[in-house]
Enzyme design. Structure first.
Site, PDB file in Angstrom:
ATOM      1  N   GLU A 106     -17.513   4.516  -4.970  1.00 37.71           N
ATOM      2  CA  GLU A 106     -16.981   3.796  -3.810  1.00 37.71           C
ATOM      3  C   GLU A 106     -17.269   4.627  -2.562  1.00 37.71           C
ATOM      4  O   GLU A 106     -17.018   5.821  -2.572  1.00 37.71           O
ATOM      5  CB  GLU A 106     -15.477   3.577  -3.930  1.00 37.71           C
ATOM      6  CG  GLU A 106     -14.960   2.707  -2.797  1.00 37.71           C
ATOM      7  CD  GLU A 106     -13.471   2.375  -2.907  1.00 37.71           C
ATOM      8  OE1 GLU A 106     -12.811   2.834  -3.862  1.00 37.71           O
ATOM      9  OE2 GLU A 106     -12.982   1.670  -2.019  1.00 37.71           O
ATOM     10  N   GLY A 112      -9.036  12.124  -2.494  1.00 38.62           N
ATOM     11  CA  GLY A 112      -7.967  12.371  -3.467  1.00 38.62           C
ATOM     12  C   GLY A 112      -8.284  11.957  -4.889  1.00 38.62           C
ATOM     13  O   GLY A 112      -8.198  12.764  -5.813  1.00 38.62           O
ATOM     14  N   MET A 140      -9.952   8.328  -7.516  1.00 37.79           N
ATOM     15  CA  MET A 140     -10.731   7.086  -7.524  1.00 37.79           C
ATOM     16  C   MET A 140     -10.364   6.239  -8.733  1.00 37.79           C
ATOM     17  O   MET A 140     -10.304   6.731  -9.851  1.00 37.79           O
ATOM     18  CB  MET A 140     -12.224   7.462  -7.528  1.00 37.79           C
ATOM     19  CG  MET A 140     -13.146   6.277  -7.591  1.00 37.79           C
ATOM     20  SD  MET A 140     -12.986   5.238  -6.091  1.00 37.79           S
ATOM     21  CE  MET A 140     -13.360   3.644  -6.785  1.00 37.79           C
ATOM     22  N   GLU A 141     -10.180   4.949  -8.451  1.00 37.44           N
ATOM     23  CA  GLU A 141      -9.615   4.030  -9.434  1.00 37.44           C
ATOM     24  C   GLU A 141     -10.634   3.381 -10.370  1.00 37.44           C
ATOM     25  O   GLU A 141     -10.417   2.251 -10.821  1.00 37.44           O
ATOM     26  CB  GLU A 141      -8.853   2.937  -8.689  1.00 37.44           C
ATOM     27  CG  GLU A 141      -9.721   1.921  -7.908  1.00 37.44           C
ATOM     28  CD  GLU A 141      -9.914   2.240  -6.429  1.00 37.44           C
ATOM     29  OE1 GLU A 141      -9.799   3.423  -6.053  1.00 37.44           O
ATOM     30  OE2 GLU A 141     -10.184   1.312  -5.663  1.00 37.44           O
ATOM     31  N   ASN A 142     -11.748   4.041 -10.705  1.00 33.25           N
ATOM     32  CA  ASN A 142     -12.740   3.444 -11.608  1.00 33.25           C
ATOM     33  C   ASN A 142     -12.053   2.808 -12.810  1.00 33.25           C
ATOM     34  O   ASN A 142     -11.156   3.403 -13.398  1.00 33.25           O
ATOM     35  CB  ASN A 142     -13.691   4.522 -12.117  1.00 33.25           C
ATOM     36  CG  ASN A 142     -14.136   5.449 -11.019  1.00 33.25           C
ATOM     37  OD1 ASN A 142     -14.752   5.017 -10.062  1.00 33.25           O
ATOM     38  ND2 ASN A 142     -13.771   6.722 -11.126  1.00 33.25           N
ATOM     39  N   HIS A 176      -0.796   5.213  -7.580  1.00 36.51           N
ATOM     40  CA  HIS A 176      -1.701   4.437  -6.712  1.00 36.51           C
ATOM     41  C   HIS A 176      -2.967   4.029  -7.481  1.00 36.51           C
ATOM     42  O   HIS A 176      -3.334   2.854  -7.507  1.00 36.51           O
ATOM     43  CB  HIS A 176      -2.048   5.280  -5.480  1.00 36.51           C
ATOM     44  CG  HIS A 176      -2.970   4.606  -4.518  1.00 36.51           C
ATOM     45  ND1 HIS A 176      -2.524   3.961  -3.398  1.00 36.51           N
ATOM     46  CD2 HIS A 176      -4.319   4.477  -4.515  1.00 36.51           C
ATOM     47  CE1 HIS A 176      -3.568   3.459  -2.744  1.00 36.51           C
ATOM     48  NE2 HIS A 176      -4.667   3.771  -3.395  1.00 36.51           N
ATOM     49  N   GLU A 177      -3.608   5.005  -8.096  1.00 37.44           N
ATOM     50  CA  GLU A 177      -4.869   4.690  -8.782  1.00 37.44           C
ATOM     51  C   GLU A 177      -4.607   3.758  -9.961  1.00 37.44           C
ATOM     52  O   GLU A 177      -5.394   2.851 -10.232  1.00 37.44           O
ATOM     53  CB  GLU A 177      -5.595   5.963  -9.241  1.00 37.44           C
ATOM     54  CG  GLU A 177      -5.863   6.994  -8.146  1.00 37.44           C
ATOM     55  CD  GLU A 177      -6.520   6.447  -6.894  1.00 37.44           C
ATOM     56  OE1 GLU A 177      -7.236   5.435  -6.969  1.00 37.44           O
ATOM     57  OE2 GLU A 177      -6.293   7.031  -5.807  1.00 37.44           O
ATOM     58  N   HIS A 211      -4.156   0.204  -8.819  1.00 37.48           N
ATOM     59  CA  HIS A 211      -5.415  -0.453  -8.461  1.00 37.48           C
ATOM     60  C   HIS A 211      -5.982  -1.266  -9.629  1.00 37.48           C
ATOM     61  O   HIS A 211      -6.813  -2.146  -9.411  1.00 37.48           O
ATOM     62  CB  HIS A 211      -6.462   0.596  -8.074  1.00 37.48           C
ATOM     63  CG  HIS A 211      -6.528   0.911  -6.606  1.00 37.48           C
ATOM     64  ND1 HIS A 211      -6.525  -0.050  -5.630  1.00 37.48           N
ATOM     65  CD2 HIS A 211      -6.641   2.099  -5.952  1.00 37.48           C
ATOM     66  CE1 HIS A 211      -6.624   0.532  -4.428  1.00 37.48           C
ATOM     67  NE2 HIS A 211      -6.688   1.829  -4.601  1.00 37.48           N
ATOM     68  N   GLU A 243      -6.388  -1.596  -0.491  1.00 37.00           N
ATOM     69  CA  GLU A 243      -5.779  -0.302  -0.149  1.00 37.00           C
ATOM     70  C   GLU A 243      -4.378  -0.444   0.456  1.00 37.00           C
ATOM     71  O   GLU A 243      -3.442   0.214   0.023  1.00 37.00           O
ATOM     72  CB  GLU A 243      -6.708   0.506   0.753  1.00 37.00           C
ATOM     73  CG  GLU A 243      -8.023   0.930   0.076  1.00 37.00           C
ATOM     74  CD  GLU A 243      -7.835   1.693  -1.222  1.00 37.00           C
ATOM     75  OE1 GLU A 243      -6.711   2.112  -1.540  1.00 37.00           O
ATOM     76  OE2 GLU A 243      -8.849   1.864  -1.950  1.00 37.00           O
TER      77      GLU A 243
HETATM   78  N1  B3K Z   1     -10.493   3.908  -3.459  1.00 38.08           N
HETATM   79  C1  B3K Z   1     -10.569   5.335  -3.352  1.00 38.08           C
HETATM   80  C2  B3K Z   1     -11.100   5.808  -2.053  1.00 38.08           C
HETATM   81  C3  B3K Z   1     -12.565   5.808  -1.981  1.00 38.08           C
HETATM   82  C4  B3K Z   1     -13.050   6.439  -0.707  1.00 38.08           C
HETATM   83  C5  B3K Z   1     -14.492   6.206  -0.508  1.00 38.08           C
HETATM   84  N2  B3K Z   1     -15.021   6.833   0.674  1.00 38.08           N
HETATM   85  C6  B3K Z   1      -9.262   5.974  -3.609  1.00 38.08           C
HETATM   86  C7  B3K Z   1      -8.082   5.153  -3.355  1.00 38.08           C
HETATM   87  O1  B3K Z   1      -7.784   4.740  -2.263  1.00 38.08           O
HETATM   88  O2  B3K Z   1      -7.403   4.843  -4.281  1.00 38.08           O
HETATM   89 ZN    ZN Z   2      -6.537   3.201  -3.060  1.00 37.64          ZN
END
Ligand code: B3K
Ligand code: ZN
Length: 878
Positions: free
Chosen positions: A124, A263, A265-267, A299-300, A303, A322
Site C-alpha cells: 500500500e 506503523g 499494514m493490514e495485508n 486497528h489492523e 481492517h 482509514e
Molecule cells: N494502511 C496502512 C498504511 C499504509 C501507508 C502507505 N503509505 C496502515 C494502516 O493505516 O492501517
Molecule cells: Zn489503517
C-alpha cells in the site's frame, strides 16, 4: 531542480479499469539481489472499454511477456519504466510475465525488500507495481495463489490466505504455496520469508470456528509478542460484540519487522508490523508502547472488514477505510481503557496534528480531490479527522441507526471496492435522514470556529444559547459552506452540580444542538439558577469553540463537570490563557496561583482515576500553544510555559512529593489501564517537579531513574533528567546506552530522549548523534527517533533564531530523499507551517523549503509537499 512538473491525479478523472484480473498465480524465486517473479494472470476486458492494456510496472527488469502461451515480440508490447502497454489483446486471455527485481537494493522499503536478512513486502499504496506488471489500483480485485521458493535458510515462507502445500526443492531450496480465497486488491498482497520465531494461540469465533493465530518475530523474541497476542484476541472478540464481525480465514498471522516506513499494514490474513508496535515487555517497553500496540493491533485487525472485505474504489476514498477504522480502534481502546481518558488522548492527538495541518498550506479535505503521490495523503486529516466525522455521524443518527447502517454497508459492499458516497447512502437509508449536508464534512478542509454566547434570564428561568460557525479559507477553497455541527451541552449550577433543564418541553440533563446553518439560537427553559454551560461535551465535533464564559465558570467546570472531557478541557483553557498571556507580556500572577490551587484540589480528589489526573497535570504542549498564538513565538511560549510549570511545581511541591512516593509500584507489573494510570501520574508528578529549581530534585529524578523496575519508569526518570540537565543527566545517558545497546527499540528511545533536550546545546548534540555508530539513517524508526522528535517535539530548539535547526532538517530531508522518498516526505511537515511563525523565523523556514525545491532529482513525494508548503495551489513547475 525538476525539469517538468508531474500532472496531478484527480478524483473527477476516475474511470473504471479497462481490464480486470480475476485470478493470478505468482511464483517467487527468492534471491536477495535477483528475485524472479513469474505471474500468470487471467485477464478480461471490463465491459465495453476499448483502451489498450496498460499495466503498471516500475523498477522491473522484464524477462518475458506472453499472451495465451505466445511470447510477444518487441513490436507487440512496450515497457517504459512506468507501464507495460499491449495495444492489441483479446477480450479474455492469460497474460504471463517474468521479471527480475533486486530486493536488497530497495531502501525505499516499498514493494519487496530485505529487512534484517528477511524478505518482506509493503504494497500500500503503490508498491505492488515494483513486484510485477499489474493494474495497480484498488478497484481491481483478484484471487491470488502464491508459490514461494527460497534457500532453506529462509525457513519460513509466508503469504496471504491458507497454506496449501510445502516441500523441498533441489539445491538446498524449498517451497510453499498459499491461496487466498477472498478476492483482494494488490495493495493487500504480502510475502515474508526468513528465519523467524513464532508465538501461537487459538481463538474460537462466535460461530464456533477455531482460528490459528501466529505472531512471527525475530528469533528469541516470541515472549515479547505475548501482549500483542492478547490484544489481538481481545480485538477479535470486540469486533464480534460491537459490530457483529467474525474473522473469515482459518489462520491469522502477524509478522514484526524492524525496517518499516510506518506503523503496520493490514495485508489480508498476514499483517506486517513495525516491530516497535508489536514487541513489548515491561523491561523494554513503556506503558505508552503497550497502549499503542493494543490500538494498532486492533486497528489492523479491524481492517479485515473495513478495508479488506470492503475496500476503496480509488485512493481518494482512503478515509473510507482509514477514518472508519480509526473510529473503530478508538472505540475499542475506550472500552479497554476508559472512555474519558481515551477521548482526551485522541483529542490531544487530533489537535496537535490535524488542527495544525488545517491551519497550514497542507490543509486538505477528508476526501481530497487531487494528488501527486498518494503516499503523502496518509495524514492526520484522513485518519483522525476522518474518525471524527464517523463519530459525528453516530451522534447525529444515534447508535442504533449507526449500527444498522454499518450492517447494511457490510452486506451491500462485501467483496467490492466502493466510495464514501455509497457508505453515507447506507446511513441515510437506515435512518431515513437526508445526509447531503453532512457530506460537506468530507469535502471541505479547515477547522470550523464555533462561537457560543449564552444569556440567562433569571426572571423567566431561560437560557438562550447562540451558536455561530465560520471556517477560514484553505488552499484552493476560498469560500466555505456551513457544516452540520453537533454540539453536546449540559448545565451545572454555581456549586458544580448538574442542573436539569427543559428543551421543547422535555426534561433533560444533556442535549445535542445541531448547528447546521451559519448561526442558530436555542432557548432552554426551566433553568432555575444562573447556569454554567458545559459545551461541546466529549468534544462532540472537531471544531474550535470560543465562548463568552468567564474564568469563574471554567473553575467550576474544572472542579466538577461530570463530563470528564470538559473537566480536563476547562483546565487546559485556563492554562492556555495564562501561558499565552505571559508570552505576550501580560503575566497574571494571581491567576497562576489560583490555577495552581485548583489543580491541587483536583489532585486531592480521591475518587478520580489516576490516569485522568495525570492528564490534568500536564499543561498544553508547546505546539498546541503555538497554534493559538498568531504569529507564534516558540521561545516566548517555552519560557511562559516553563514559568507556569515552575509555579505549579513550587505551589504543589508537597502534593507532588506525596504522589511520587505514594504511587511507588508494589507487586507485579501489569500493563493494564489501572497500573499504567498510576505510573502515568507518578511520572507526571516527577516531570512537573523537574521544573522546581531546588537542587534536590535532580537527586530525586536520578533515584527514580535508578530504582525503575520497568521501562515506563526508566523513561520517566530519564525525561525528568533531560529537563534538569547537567551531570546527572549525562550519567544517566551513559548508563542507559551501556545497559540497552543491544536492544534497537530501546536505543530508539535513547535517541529520542536527547532530541527532546531543551538545553541550548540540543542541536549540536542531535547533529553529533547523526554520526554516532548506532545511528542508522536507513532505518525509519531510528531516523524518526532523532530527527522527527527533534523537529516536532523540541520547538524551542527547532525554532532557534539562527535557522540552524531548519537547515539541519532540510539536509536530512534531502539526504533521505535519495533512497526513501516516503520517509523523507514525512519530515517536511515541521517546516510546512512557516506562515504561522514570527516573520523572521518564517522567512528562514521558507528559505529552507526553497532550497529543497531547488535540489536536483527530488522525488515526487517531497516535491509535492514542499511546493504545497510554499503555497502553490496545485504543484507546478518551480
Ligand atoms: N494502511 C496502512 C498504511 C499504509 C501507508 C502507505 N503509505 C496502515 C494502516 O493505516 O492501517
Ligand atoms: Zn489503517
Amino acid at each position: 531542480m525538476r525539469t517538468e512538473s508531474p500532472p496531478p491525479i484527480r478524483l473527477v478523472d476516475y474511470r473504471p479499469p479497462a481490464f480486470l484480473v480475476d485470478e493470478v498465480y505468482l511464483t517467487f524465486e527468492l534471491k536477495p539481489s535477483a528475485t524472479r517473479v513469474k505471474a500468470k494472470l487471467k485477464v478480461r476486458r471490463n465491459g465495453e472499454h476499448a483502451e489498450p492494456l496498460k499495466f503498471n510496472g516500475e523498477r522491473l527488469t522484464a524477462i518475458s511477456v506472453a499472451i495465451d502461451g505466445r511470447a510477444l515480440t518487441q513490436g507487440e508490447h512496450a515497457i517504459d519504466g512506468e507501464f507495460l502497454t499491449i495495444p492489441d489483446t483479446p477480450d479474455a486471455f492469460t497474460l504471463e510475465t517474468e521479471v527480475e527485481i533486486d530486493p536488497d537494493a530497495n531502501k525505499a522499503l516499498d514493494g519487496l525488500y530485505m529487512s534484517a536478512g528477511r524478505f518482506c513486502t509493503q504494497c500500500e499504496a503503490e508498491g505492488f507495481r515494483k513486484i510485477t506488471f499489474w493494474p495497480d489500483r484498488p478497484d481491481v480485485l483478484s484471487r491470488f495463489t502464491v508459490r514461494i521458493e527460497a534457500d532453506n535458510s529462509f525457513a519460513r515462507l509466508l503469504a496471504n490466505g491458507n497454506l496449501m502445500e510445502t516441500g523441498p526443492l533441489p539445491g538446498g531450496r524449498h517451497f510453499a504455496v498459499w491461496n487466498d480465497p477472498f478476492p483482494k486488491p494488490c495493495y493487500l498482497f504480502a510475502l515474508v520469508a526468513g528465519e523467524l520465531d513464532v508465538l501461537e494461540d487459538k481463538l474460537v469465533t462466535m460461530s464456533g470456528r477455531t482460528i490459528d493465530l501466529r505472531i512471527y518475530v525475530d528469533p528469541g523474541m516470541a515472549p515479547r509478542a505475548a501482549y500483542a497476542m492478547d490484544a489481538l484476541k481481545r480485538s477479535m472478540k470486540w469486533d464480534e460484540d460491537a459490530f457483529g464481525r467474525e474473522y473469515d480465514l482459518d489462520l491469522f498471522m502477524i509478522v514484526a519487522v524492524r525496517d518499516f516506513n510506518f506503523g503496520a499494514m493490514e495485508n489480508k490474513g498476514l499483517n506486517i508490523f513495525n516491530s516497535s508496535l508489536l514487541l513489548a515487555d515491561p523491561a523494554t517497553a513503556t506503558d505508552m508502547d503497550f497502549e499503542r500496540i493494543e490500538s494498532v493491533v486492533a486497528h489492523e485487525y479491524f481492517h479485515n472488514w473495513t478495508g479488506d472485505r470492503v475496500t476503496c474504489r480509488d485512493w481518494f476514498q482512503l478515509c473510507l477505510k482509514e477514518g472508519l477504522t480509526v473510529f473503530r480502534d478508538q472505540s475499542f481502546s475506550a472500552d479497554m481503557r476508559g472512555h474519558a481518558v481515551q477521548r482526551i488522548k485522541d483529542v490531544k492527538a487530533l489537535r496537535a496534528r490535524q488542527f495544525a495541518e488545517d491551519q497550514g498550506p497542507l490543509a486538505h479535505p477528508v476526501r481530497p480531490t487531487s494528488y501527486l503521490k498518494i503516499d503523502n495523503f496518509y495524514t492526520a486529516t484522513i485518519y483522525e479527522k476522518g474518525a471524527e466525522v464517523i463519530r459525528m455521524l453516530k451522534t447525529l443518527i444515534g447508535p442504533d441507526a449507526f449500527r444498522a447502517g454499518m450492517d447494511l454497508y457490510f452486506e451491500r459492499w462485501d467483496g467490492h471496492a466502493t466510495t464514501v458516497e455509497e457508505f453515507i447512502r447506507c446511513f441515510a437509508e437506515v435512518s431515513d435522514k437526508d445526509l447531503t449536508a453532512f457530506f460537506t464534512w468530507y469535502e471541505q478542509a479547515g477547522t470550523p470556529n464555533v462561537t457560543l454566547s449564552s444569556r440567562y434570564d433569571e426572571a423567566r428561568g431561560e437560557l438562550t444559547l447562540e451558536l455561530a460557525q465560520e471556517t477560514a479559507p484553505t488552499p484552493g477553497q476560498p469560500t466555505k459552506r456551513p457544516l452540520p455541527i453537533p454540539v453536546t451541552i449540559g448545565l451545572l449550577d454555581g456549586d458544580g452540580r448538574t442542573q436539569a433543564f427543559l428543551r421543547d418541553g422535555q426534561a433533560l440533563d444533556e442535549t445535542v444542538i445541531v448547528l447546521d446553518g451559519e448561526r442558530t439560537t436555542v432557548t432552554l427553559t426551566g433553568v432555575d439558577e444562573r447556569p454554567v454551560v458545559s459545551a461541546l461535551r466529549g468534544f462532540s465535533a472537531p471544531v474550535k469553540l470560543v465562548s463568552n464564559a468567564e474564568a469563574r465558570d471554567r473553575y467550576i467546570l474544572l472542579a466538577g463537570d461530570p463530563d470528564l472531557f470538559n473537566r480536563w478541557e476547562a483546565g487546559q483553557e485556563l492554562a492556555r490563557a495564562l501561558i499565552l498571556g505571559r508570552a505576550t507580556g501580560q503575566a497574571d500572577e494571581v491567576g497562576e496561583e489560583r490555577y495552581a490551587e485548583a489543580v491541587g484540589r483536583a489532585l486531592a480528589d480521591q475518587a478520580a482515576d489516576p490516569a485522568f489526573k495525570a492528564l490534568l497535570l500536564a499543561l498544553p504542549s508547546e505546539p498546541d500553544l503555538a497554534l493559538a498564538m498568531n504569529p507564534a513565538d516558540p521561545a516566548a511560549i517555552h519560557d511562559a510555559r516553563e514559568a507556569l510549570r515552575t509555579r505549579l511545581a513550587l505551589h504543589l511541591s508537597d502534593e507532588l512529593k506525596r504522589l511520587h512516593s505514594g504511587l511507588q509500584e508494589i507487586g507485579e507489573f501489569s500493563p493494564d489501564a489501572a497500573g499504567a494510570g498510576r505510573r502515568a501520574l507518578r511520572n507526571a508528578a516527577l516531570e512537573l517537579m523537574a521544573a522546581n529549581p531546588r537542587s534536590e530534585i535532580g537527586e530525586l529524578a536520578a533515584g527514580h531513574y535508578q530504582a525503575a523496575a520497568n521501562m515506563t519508569d526508566t523513561m520517566g526518570g530519564l525525561l525528568a533528567l533531560t529537563l534538569i540537565g547537567g551531570e546527572l543527566y549525562e550519567k544517566a545517558l551513559t548508563d542507559f546506552y551501556g545497559r540497552w545497546k543491544s536492544e534497537p527499540l530501546v536505543i530508539d528511545k535513547w535517541f529520542a530522549a536527547q532530541a527532546r533536550d531543551p538545553d541550548e546545546g540540543a542541536l549540536g548534540r542531535v547533529m553529533a548523534l547523526t554520526a554516532h555508530p548506532a545511528f542508522e539513517a536507513k532505518n525509519p524508526n531510528r531516523l524518526r527517533a532523532l530527527v522527527s522528535t527533534f523537529a516536532n517535539f523540541n520547538p524551542v530548539r527547532f525554532h532557534d533564531p539562527s535557522g540552524a535547526s531548519y537547515r539541519f532538517l532540510a539536509d536530512q530531508i534531502l539526504a533521505t530523499d535519495g533512497f526513501n522518498p516516503m520517509t523523507a516526505a514525512r519530515l517536511v511537515e515541521p517546516l510546512g507551517g512557516w506562515r504561522r511563525y514570527k516573520p523572521e523565523l518564517g522567512a528562514l523556514m521558507r528559505a529552507e523549503l526553497e532550497r529543497i525545491l531547488a535540489a536536483p532529482g527530488l522525488s515526487k513525494n517531497v516535491f509535492e509537499l514542499v511546493s504545497r508548503a510554499l503555497g502553490e495551489k496545485e504543484p507546478t513547475q518551480p
